[in-house]
Structure formats: C-alpha cells, structure tokens
Design an enzyme around this catalytic site. Structure first.
Site, PDB file in Angstrom:
ATOM      1  N   LYS A  52       0.985  -1.279   0.096  1.00 29.28           N
ATOM      2  CA  LYS A  52      -0.163  -0.159   0.118  1.00 29.28           C
ATOM      3  C   LYS A  52       0.922   1.386   0.007  1.00 29.28           C
ATOM      4  O   LYS A  52       0.549   2.337  -0.901  1.00 29.28           O
ATOM      5  CB  LYS A  52      -0.926   0.062   1.338  1.00 29.28           C
ATOM      6  N   GLN A  96      -4.612  -1.788   9.576  1.00 28.97           N
ATOM      7  CA  GLN A  96      -4.614  -3.133   8.815  1.00 28.97           C
ATOM      8  C   GLN A  96      -5.137  -3.920  10.048  1.00 28.97           C
ATOM      9  O   GLN A  96      -4.851  -4.048  11.136  1.00 28.97           O
ATOM     10  CB  GLN A  96      -3.022  -3.364   8.452  1.00 28.97           C
ATOM     11  N   ASP A 119     -11.131   2.242   3.781  1.00 32.88           N
ATOM     12  CA  ASP A 119     -11.405   0.667   3.452  1.00 32.88           C
ATOM     13  C   ASP A 119     -13.064   0.353   3.430  1.00 32.88           C
ATOM     14  O   ASP A 119     -13.288  -0.772   3.369  1.00 32.88           O
ATOM     15  CB  ASP A 119     -10.779   0.074   4.820  1.00 32.88           C
TER      16      ASP A 119
HETATM   17  N1  GUN Z   1      -6.523  -7.283   6.059  1.00 34.63           N
HETATM   18  C1  GUN Z   1      -6.782  -8.118   4.956  1.00 34.63           C
HETATM   19  N2  GUN Z   1      -7.480  -7.491   3.987  1.00 34.63           N
HETATM   20  C2  GUN Z   1      -7.543  -6.238   4.611  1.00 34.63           C
HETATM   21  C3  GUN Z   1      -7.886  -4.907   4.010  1.00 34.63           C
HETATM   22  O1  GUN Z   1      -8.728  -4.970   2.667  1.00 34.63           O
HETATM   23  N3  GUN Z   1      -7.842  -3.812   4.851  1.00 34.63           N
HETATM   24  C4  GUN Z   1      -7.368  -3.604   5.901  1.00 34.63           C
HETATM   25  N4  GUN Z   1      -7.436  -2.755   6.841  1.00 34.63           N
HETATM   26  N5  GUN Z   1      -7.084  -4.656   6.474  1.00 34.63           N
HETATM   27  C5  GUN Z   1      -7.055  -5.976   5.788  1.00 34.63           C
END
Ligand code: GUN
Length: 281
Positions: A52, A96, A119
C-alpha cells in the site's frame, strides 16, 4: 477456452488514471494523504502494508505510517485514530487487520471518521452501500466490479452467485452486483447442494478461503469466474479458491491467482483516498 482476466494490467491502467488525477490536484497545491496503522508484525500484514505504501509513492499520494507495538493498548490506538480524524491534511485512515486479540476490532473500526474510512468497513459506509448512498466501498469488491466492467462482462440481468459471506468481500460484492441489476445468490458453508447453486451462475465469485476447492464440476459452461482466494499450494506457489486448470477450459473468463483480484484491491483503495480528498475540498 476461457479468457484470462489480467487484473495486474487492468490495475496498472487504473493506477495510471489515478496518477494523472493526483497530478491535476497537485497543480492546485492539493495533496492526498493516507495514514496506515499497523499493530504488531503479522507477516502477511507487513507485505500488504508495504504494498500500500509503495503504491502511494507510485501515484504521488502522501503516506503516513504508524507501526505500533503488538502490546499497544486499545486506548492508545483509539487516541491515535481521534488525532488523525481531526487532522485536516489526512484523507484516509486505514487500520490493517487482523488486530492483536486484546484489541476490539469493532470499536476500532467504529472510531474511524466515516468520511476518512477508505477501507469502507465502518457501519456508516456498510449502510450507505446497502441503501445506494454515497460512501466508501471496500477495495476488493469494488475491484471485482471494475474487473468485470473493463472486461466487458455484462452484469445486468445475469445470475450471480457469490460463495462466502464475509463483511469484507461476500456481503459487499453481493450488494454491488445487485446494484448493477444482477440476480444475486449468496452461498456459504451451510448451503445445501452447493454445486447445484453454483452451476446456475453466469458470474461466479469465489471467496470461501479454501484452497482450490472449486473445480469444473461447480461451474456452468461459459460462466465468468472470479477467484478472491489466496493460498500456497504444495510447491509453495500462490493459488486461489478455484482450481484454475480444471475451470479454465469450462469458463468463458477467469481471474488467475496471483494477478487477478489482488492487484485491484490496492488500486481501488487509492481511488477512495483521492475521492475522500475531493469530497472534503
Ligand atoms: N486485512 C486483509 N485485508 C484487508 C483490507 O482490505 N484492509 C485492511 N485494513 N486490513 C486487511
């Protein structure tokens, strides 16, 4: 034989479009900023967070990184979120997942300002999706719709079957397919006669989290098959929930793993960050 849907190439094209948008905003001295919070050092999370941040750099989006100790208290995490909610320069806040066991995930996600919840996990945004109002849609389901559209796969009027009912993928992709006028069925671990259900699908979205479980027997000839799973096979190679070799000759289109849905998730997250800035101008 199926058409292989190249998620990597489609994501690259979207990222180019987004990069141009970021450059346009920069001409007016407007910057886009994403804050990424990671608690602990879960190895998969480390890879996702790095990806990211790297994509932010590629696009010219400013990223703030908060790497908190595994033992960080929920109180401390919540106070960081409040601080970021209040900061005018922060457009997106991403915590996350998964979080360590002593932290209540719901409390944390609910603390994020819905206007910065890139998200799309906050109940406000979940509700907005459900009633067709403006909000943020999670990256993976938004990416799947984009893959279908950019591959000229029509959703309107089609039988769409989603296997999996998670908050992150199954439920939101079902909502999005419905919004595109698909006839949507959600199947899951308690579904009786799963094969009969999946064989109805013109568009089959597989998000079950079981390695290579879906073979040709589950697929109607000519269906488009979207594989959301990510696993490692016996040879330690990445693979999905779909048995690609088995399904490829039956389907009309199929996403590979890796290089299918995965690259789209981050591209759509970046799109949400830019959108957040635009809405708050
Ligand atoms: N953990 C696995 N996929 C995701 C996601 O799309 N966003 C976040 N914040 N954590 C994750």
């Amino acid at each position: 034989m199926a058409k292989r849907i190249d998620g990597k190439a489609i994501a690259a094209q979207i990222k180019e479009e987004l990069k141009e948008q970021v450059q346009q905003l920069a001409k007016d001295n407007i910057t886009v900023t994403l804050a990424v919070i990671q608690v602990g050092q879960d190895p998969a999370s480390c890879v996702y967070v790095r990806n990211k941040q790297r994509t932010c750099e590629e696009l010219g989006i400013h990223s703030l990184s908060y790497e908190l100790e595994e033992t960080t208290s929920e109180e401390k995490l919540l106070s960081l979120i409040q601080e970021l909610n209040a900061r005018e320069d922060v457009d997106g806040i991403l915590v996350q997942l998964p979080l360590p066991g002593h932290i209540n995930e719901k409390d944390v996600l609910n603390a994020i300002d819905p206007a910065k919840d890139v998200d799309g996990f906050h109940p406000y945004n979940v509700g907005a999706l459900s009633c067709g109002e403006e909000g943020f849609v999670p990256g993976t389901p938004a990416g799947i719709i984009e893959l279908l559209k950019r591959s000229d796969i029509r959703i309107d009027g089609k039988e769409c079957v989603v296997i999996g009912r998670s908050n992150i993928v199954g439920k939101p992709i079902a909502q999005l397919l419905l919004a595109e006028n698909g006839t949507v069925t959600i199947a899951h671990s308690h579904t009786v006669n799963l094969k009969e259900v999946t064989k109805r699908a013109d568009i089959l979205v597989v998000a079950i989290g079981k390695r290579q479980m879906i073979d040709a027997e589950y697929v109607k000839p000519g269906a488009a098959v979207i594989d959301v799973g990510i696993h490692r096979d016996e040879a330690n190679h990445l693979c999905g929930d779909v048995d690609y070799e088995s399904v490829f000759p039956v389907a009309s289109a199929i996403t590979p793993v890796p290089g299918g849905v995965g690259p789209m998730t981050i591209a759509m997250l970046m799109k949400n960050c830019i959108e957040s800035r635009r809405r708050r101008l």
